[in-house]
Design a protein around this motif. Structure first.
Motif, short mmCIF file in Angstrom:
data_model
loop_
_atom_site.label_atom_id
_atom_site.label_comp_id
_atom_site.label_asym_id
_atom_site.label_seq_id
_atom_site.Cartn_x
_atom_site.Cartn_y
_atom_site.Cartn_z
N ALA A 113 1.02 -1.14 -0.06
CA ALA A 113 0.07 0.08 -0.07
C ALA A 113 0.80 1.22 -0.07
CB ALA A 113 -0.87 -0.05 1.07
N ALA A 114 0.60 2.16 -1.02
CA ALA A 114 1.39 3.31 -1.16
C ALA A 114 0.57 4.48 -1.40
CB ALA A 114 2.39 3.44 -2.18
N GLY A 115 0.73 5.52 -0.61
CA GLY A 115 0.09 6.88 -0.65
C GLY A 115 1.12 8.06 -1.33
N ARG A 116 0.52 8.47 -2.42
CA ARG A 116 1.32 9.40 -3.21
C ARG A 116 0.88 10.84 -2.97
NH1 ARG A 116 6.18 7.90 -5.53
NH2 ARG A 116 6.01 5.88 -6.55
N GLY A 117 -0.17 10.91 -2.25
CA GLY A 117 -0.66 12.34 -2.07
C GLY A 117 -1.06 13.10 -3.38
N GLU A 118 -0.64 14.34 -3.58
CA GLU A 118 -0.78 15.22 -4.68
C GLU A 118 0.42 15.34 -5.55
OE1 GLU A 118 -0.51 19.47 -2.54
OE2 GLU A 118 -1.58 18.07 -1.37
N TYR A 119 1.46 14.67 -5.28
CA TYR A 119 2.87 15.12 -5.67
C TYR A 119 3.12 14.30 -6.87
CZ TYR A 119 2.73 17.21 -0.99
OH TYR A 119 2.37 18.17 -0.10
N GLN A 120 2.31 13.53 -7.55
CA GLN A 120 2.46 12.98 -8.68
C GLN A 120 1.50 13.15 -9.86
OE1 GLN A 120 5.62 10.80 -9.61
NE2 GLN A 120 6.52 11.53 -7.46
N PRO A 121 1.35 14.27 -9.99
CA PRO A 121 0.22 14.60 -10.93
C PRO A 121 0.38 14.34 -12.38
CG PRO A 121 1.47 16.85 -10.39
CD PRO A 121 2.03 15.45 -9.83
N LEU A 122 -0.71 13.99 -13.28
CA LEU A 122 -0.59 13.48 -14.41
C LEU A 122 -0.50 14.88 -15.55
CD1 LEU A 122 -2.81 10.52 -14.82
CD2 LEU A 122 -0.64 10.52 -14.92
N VAL A 123 -1.34 15.78 -15.11
CA VAL A 123 -1.42 17.17 -15.87
C VAL A 123 -1.53 18.13 -14.65
CG1 VAL A 123 -2.64 16.12 -17.65
CG2 VAL A 123 -4.17 16.83 -15.69
N ASP A 124 -1.39 19.46 -15.10
CA ASP A 124 -1.61 20.50 -14.20
C ASP A 124 -2.96 20.49 -13.59
OD1 ASP A 124 0.82 21.43 -14.73
OD2 ASP A 124 0.31 22.45 -16.49
N ASN A 125 -2.90 21.14 -12.58
CA ASN A 125 -4.17 21.05 -11.67
C ASN A 125 -5.00 22.22 -12.00
OD1 ASN A 125 -4.53 18.46 -9.85
ND2 ASN A 125 -2.33 19.19 -9.39
N ASP A 126 -4.88 22.78 -13.19
CA ASP A 126 -5.46 24.21 -13.39
C ASP A 126 -7.20 24.05 -13.60
OD1 ASP A 126 -5.07 22.81 -15.44
OD2 ASP A 126 -4.01 24.38 -16.67
N THR A 127 -7.76 22.99 -13.92
CA THR A 127 -9.04 22.95 -14.13
C THR A 127 -9.55 21.76 -13.37
OG1 THR A 127 -8.93 21.43 -15.80
CG2 THR A 127 -8.61 23.81 -16.45
N ALA A 128 -11.13 21.56 -13.16
CA ALA A 128 -11.64 20.72 -12.33
C ALA A 128 -11.39 19.49 -13.27
CB ALA A 128 -13.16 20.88 -12.41
N ASP A 129 -11.45 19.24 -14.50
CA ASP A 129 -11.24 18.08 -15.34
C ASP A 129 -9.93 17.43 -14.98
OD1 ASP A 129 -12.24 16.19 -17.22
OD2 ASP A 129 -10.65 17.13 -18.47
N ASN A 130 -8.98 18.30 -15.07
CA ASN A 130 -7.58 18.02 -14.71
C ASN A 130 -7.37 17.57 -13.49
OD1 ASN A 130 -6.64 18.52 -17.44
ND2 ASN A 130 -5.71 20.38 -16.73
N ARG A 131 -7.96 18.06 -12.49
CA ARG A 131 -7.74 17.59 -10.97
C ARG A 131 -8.61 16.35 -10.91
NH1 ARG A 131 -8.87 23.15 -9.92
NH2 ARG A 131 -10.95 23.02 -9.62
N SER A 132 -9.56 16.00 -11.73
CA SER A 132 -10.25 14.86 -11.63
C SER A 132 -9.28 13.61 -12.35
CB SER A 132 -11.65 14.81 -12.51
OG SER A 132 -12.17 13.55 -12.43
#
Length: 279
Positions: free
Chosen positions: A228-247
Motif C-alpha cells: 500500500a502506497a500513498g502518493r498524495g498530490e505530488y505525482q500529478p499527470l497534468v496541471d491542476n488548473d481545471t476541475a477536469d484536470n484535477r479529476s
C-alpha cells in the motif's frame, strides 16, 4: 774515412770519363721519369689505402647495423608474438562479454514477454473500452490506472460496489502470478483535505491505498504480494488548473511487477549457465 772519400772522388772521375754527357742526360731524364712514376704510384697507393680504410669502416658500420637489425627483428618477433597473443585474449574476452550480454538480454526478454502476456490478460479481463480504466506496460512493469470516481465517492476512502467488480477482475490476474508483487498507489489532487481522523491529502491517499489492498485480500490475493502506497498530490499527470484536470489526477494505480530479487535470480541463473558453458 778520408780514404773512403778519396776513393769515391776517384770513382766519379773514372765514371765521368767513361759516360758521355749525352748518355748522362738521358739517364738523368730516365731517372726523373721513373721518380715521377714512383711519386704517382705512391699517391695512388695512398689513395687506395685511404679508400680501403673507408671501406673497412663502412663494412664495420654495416655489420653493426646488421647486428642491430637482427636484434631488433628478434625483439619485434617476440613483441609480435606477444601482441598476437594479447589480441587473441582480447577477442576471447569480447566474445565472452557478447555472450553474457546476449544471455542477459534473453533474461530481460523473457521477463518482458511475461509482462506483455499479463497485460493481454488484464485487458481481456478488465475490458479495453472502459475510459475510467487504463492498462499499459512501461519499462517492464504493468500499470492499471483506475479513475477516482470509479473507486471512491468524493472525499471518501470507502471502495464502491462498482470498484469491487473491477478489482475482482484484477485479482483474478494477480492470483495467476503468485510470485509477483502488487503495489497499490493512491493519488489525490492538491485541494486541501481535513476530515478527522484524516488531516491532509497524504492521509487520504494512504487510506485509499489500504482500502483497495483490503478488498484485494478479500478477493483472495495473498497479503505477502500486496503493497500500500500513498502518493498524495505530488505525482500529478497534468496541471491542476481545471476541475477536469484535477479529476484526472485523482486516481489509484495498481502496479504489478516481478519481485526484484526473483528477477536478479533469473539473471544470476543465466550467468551461471554461461560460466558452466565456458568450462
Amino acid at each position: 774515412m778520408k780514404k773512403l772519400i778519396l776513393l769515391s772522388i776517384s770513382a766519379m772521375f773514372i765514371l765521368g770519363s767513361c759516360v758521355s754527357k749525352k748518355e748522362y742526360a738521358a739517364l738523368e731524364s730516365k731517372q726523373k721519369e721513373t721518380q715521377d712514376l714512383l711519386n704517382t704510384a705512391t699517391i695512388k697507393l695512398n689513395s687506395c689505402l685511404s679508400k680501403a680504410q673507408g671501406l673497412e669502416d663502412r663494412v664495420a658500420d654495416l655489420r653493426r647495423t646488421n647486428d642491430n637489425l637482427i636484434s631488433s627483428n628478434e625483439s619485434l618477433t617476440m613483441l609480435t608474438s606477444k601482441g598476437a597473443s594479447n589480441v587473441e585474449k582480447t577477442l576471447e574476452s569480447l566474445k565472452e562479454k557478447d555472450l553474457r550480454i546476449t544471455r542477459l538480454q534473453d533474461a530481460v526478454s523473457k521477463k518482458d514477454s511475461v509482462m506483455l502476456a499479463l497485460v493481454t490478460s488484464l485487458k481481456k479481463e478488465v475490458g479495453m473500452n472502459d475510459p475510467d480504466i487504463e492498462v499499459n506496460v512501461e519499462k517492464g512493469v504493468v500499470f492499471i490506472s483506475i479513475a477516482d470516481k470509479l473507486l471512491f465517492q468524493s472525499g471518501s476512502y470507502n471502495v464502491t460496489t462498482r470498484a469491487k467488480e473491477v478489482l475482482g477482475k484484477v485479482a483474478i490476474v494477480v492470483n495467476s502470478k503468485p510470485t509477483f508483487e502488487c503495489m497499490v498507489e493512491a493519488h489525490t489532487d492538491p485541494v486541501p483535505y481535513n476530515k478527522p481522523p484524516l488531516i491532509d491529502n497524504w492521509d487520504l491517499s494512504v487510506k485509499r491505498a489500504t482500502s483497495v489492498v483490503r478488498v484485494l485480500e478479500d478477493l483472495g490475493v495473498s497479503s505477502k504480494q500486496l503493497i500500500a502506497a500513498g502518493r498524495g498530490e505530488y505525482q500529478p499527470l497534468v496541471d491542476n488548473d481545471t476541475a477536469d484536470n484535477r479529476s484526472k489526477n485523482r486516481r489509484t494505480r495498481i502496479v504489478i511487477l516481478p519481485k526484484i530479487d526473483e528477477f536478479y535470480d533469473m539473471i544470476d541463473k543465466e550467468m551461471k549457465n554461461l560460466e558452466a558453458d565456458g568450462k
